[in-house]
Design a protein around this motif. Structure first.
Motif, mmCIF file in Angstrom:
data_model
loop_
_atom_site.group_PDB
_atom_site.id
_atom_site.type_symbol
_atom_site.label_atom_id
_atom_site.label_comp_id
_atom_site.label_asym_id
_atom_site.label_seq_id
_atom_site.Cartn_x
_atom_site.Cartn_y
_atom_site.Cartn_z
ATOM 1 N N UNK A 66 -9.474 2.249 -1.166
ATOM 2 C CA UNK A 66 -8.903 1.175 -2.065
ATOM 3 C C UNK A 66 -9.691 0.784 -3.174
ATOM 4 N N UNK A 67 -8.890 0.931 -4.080
ATOM 5 C CA UNK A 67 -9.702 0.368 -5.683
ATOM 6 C C UNK A 67 -8.720 -0.473 -6.323
ATOM 7 N N UNK A 126 -3.616 -7.614 -11.111
ATOM 8 C CA UNK A 126 -4.548 -6.907 -10.096
ATOM 9 C C UNK A 126 -3.582 -5.604 -10.137
ATOM 10 N N UNK A 127 -4.476 -4.602 -10.178
ATOM 11 C CA UNK A 127 -3.884 -3.189 -10.000
ATOM 12 C C UNK A 127 -4.651 -2.797 -8.715
ATOM 13 N N UNK A 128 -3.741 -2.257 -7.958
ATOM 14 C CA UNK A 128 -4.079 -1.780 -6.598
ATOM 15 C C UNK A 128 -3.994 -0.473 -6.208
ATOM 16 N N UNK A 129 -4.822 0.536 -5.869
ATOM 17 C CA UNK A 129 -4.797 1.769 -5.692
ATOM 18 C C UNK A 129 -5.234 1.938 -4.291
ATOM 19 N N UNK A 146 -1.563 5.961 2.752
ATOM 20 C CA UNK A 146 -1.630 4.404 3.056
ATOM 21 C C UNK A 146 -0.597 3.572 2.074
ATOM 22 N N UNK A 147 0.167 4.098 1.484
ATOM 23 C CA UNK A 147 1.019 3.526 0.341
ATOM 24 C C UNK A 147 1.991 2.826 1.121
ATOM 25 N N UNK A 148 2.567 3.404 2.085
ATOM 26 C CA UNK A 148 3.752 2.538 2.769
ATOM 27 C C UNK A 148 3.018 1.332 3.808
ATOM 28 N N UNK A 160 -0.210 0.808 -7.554
ATOM 29 C CA UNK A 160 -0.039 2.163 -8.255
ATOM 30 C C UNK A 160 -0.344 3.118 -7.241
ATOM 31 N N UNK A 161 0.378 4.188 -7.502
ATOM 32 C CA UNK A 161 0.125 5.427 -6.789
ATOM 33 C C UNK A 161 -1.206 6.324 -7.376
#
Length: 77
Positions: A20-21, A33-36, A41-43, A76-77
């Motif tokens: 998690x970033x 806020x950008x979440x990677x 785990x994207x789903x 984000x992917x």
């Protein structure tokens, strides 16, 4: 504060919390806020029909309103 909040929530949802970033950008009165997360785990972060992502955006909006800011969450992917 908002960056840590999203990181905490996402870390509890995913299988790979180390991947998690979360980054935070400020543009005027808006905080982005950008979440990677790991691709697998994207789903889990988005949820069925986007419900989990929508809930995270609602929590973020509530936290931002306490400090008179607007917020955006980008996954984000």
């Amino acid at each position: 504060m908002m960056k840590e909040l999203i990181g905490f929530i996402a870390g509890r949802l995913v299988d790979q919390p180390d991947a998690v970033d979360v980054t935070e950008r400020e543009e005027g009165d808006t905080v982005t806020i950008e979440l990677r997360v790991a691709k697998e785990d994207l789903g889990k972060v988005i949820g069925k029909q986007g419900r989990t992502a929508r809930a995270m955006r609602s929590v973020l909006a509530a936290a931002a309103s306490r400090v008179d800011r607007r917020s955006r969450l980008e996954i984000l992917e």
